[in-house]
Design an enzyme around this catalytic site. Structure first.
Site, PDB file in Angstrom:
ATOM      1  N   ASP A 183       0.155  13.764  19.325  1.00  0.00           N
ATOM      2  CA  ASP A 183      -0.802  14.727  19.876  1.00  0.00           C
ATOM      3  C   ASP A 183      -2.238  14.260  19.633  1.00  0.00           C
ATOM      4  OD1 ASP A 183      -1.599  17.004  21.131  1.00  0.00           O
ATOM      5  OD2 ASP A 183      -0.975  18.379  19.551  1.00  0.00           O
TER       6      ASP A 183
ATOM      7  N   ASN B  17       4.818  19.679  30.223  1.00  0.00           N
ATOM      8  CA  ASN B  17       3.676  18.834  30.596  1.00  0.00           C
ATOM      9  C   ASN B  17       3.487  18.692  32.108  1.00  0.00           C
ATOM     10  OD1 ASN B  17       4.037  16.572  27.751  1.00  0.00           O
ATOM     11  ND2 ASN B  17       2.669  18.312  28.008  1.00  0.00           N
TER      12      ASN B  17
END
Ligand code: FPP
Length: 228
Positions: free
Chosen positions: A15, A63
């Protein structure tokens, strides 16, 4: 790094690429590119330290909700990564597994994944990349296949053989970068007893020293698996 208890299977939630780019006044895709470049370094450091299985969260089922340009760029990075990395996988005897709903990916990426999975399938060390992956979806996918196969009750072992990670050991350690403290649907079955390590480093900055810190922290954990 000697004398440490090395985890067999480590998962990375990579991340912070977007924030890394923002800090440099660059577009988010620049961060993903740096992030992809960092994958090679971190994966090789992991295998060097004795880890047997490395799992990476590259693209979640959620996503797809990002802008099309960003999704296309990540898919392109994954494609280029696999084209370039196949030789390294073979040279270093690493098997590639891609976990996720692969038939939903573009035909070229899907075919490339199948090709690399096939050319590396005899190797023992494993790089498991989650692409178009969600933990809940994986479990449902397994249940639906079980039902299709006419099963009405299964053991844990049998259930696990229906997961994308069939045959892999459970995740011992999850590392999440960028300060967020959640596991975001990442191999939820396989990480039931995983130790969770969070670092503020953004993924493009996660390096060998960071890995050493995570592994030293892990080695000091006292894993009881529900016992005393
Ligand atoms: C999270 O950062 C990162 C992703 C959703 C993509 C991960 C992809 C890569 C590292 C590149 C390709 C992967 C491989 C295996 C070659 P973010 O965009 O959510 O960052 P932010 O939270 O700072 O916005």
């Amino acid at each position: 790094m000697e004398n440490l208890i090395i985890p067999r299977h480590v998962g990375f939630i990579m991340d912070g690429n977007g924030r890394w780019a923002k800090q440099r006044n660059k577009p988010r895709n620049f961060g993903h590119k740096k992030g992809a470049e960092n994958v090679e370094k971190v994966v090789s450091a992991c295998f060097k330290s004795g880890i047997e299985v490395v799992s990476l969260y590259a693209f979640s089922t959620e996503n797809w909700g990002r802008p099309k340009d960003e999704v296309d760029k990540i898919m392109d990075l994954l494609y280029k990564f696999l084209i370039k990395y196949e030789k390294t996988l073979i040279k270093n005897e690493i098997r590639l597994i891609v976990s996720g709903n692969k038939p939903e990916l573009s035909k070229v990426l899907f075919e490339l994944i199948e090709k690399v999975e096939n050319s590396t399938k005899a190797f023992k060390k494993v790089l498991n990349i989650a692409i178009n992956y969600g933990g809940k979806q994986e479990i449902l996918h397994a249940v639906n296949r079980l039902l299709k196969d006419g099963k009405s009750a299964v053991t844990e072992e049998e259930f696990e053989s229906y997961l994308y990670t069939k045959g892999l050991p459970p995740i011992d350690l999850i590392v999440r970068t960028s300060g967020e403290q959640r596991t975001s649907n990442f191999f939820i079955w396989q990480s039931a007893y995983a130790e969770l390590y969070f670092t503020d480093a953004l993924w493009p900055d996660f390096n060998e020293q960071e890995l050493e810190s995570a592994l030293s922290w892990y080695a000091q954990r006292n894993r009881r698996f529900g016992k005393i």
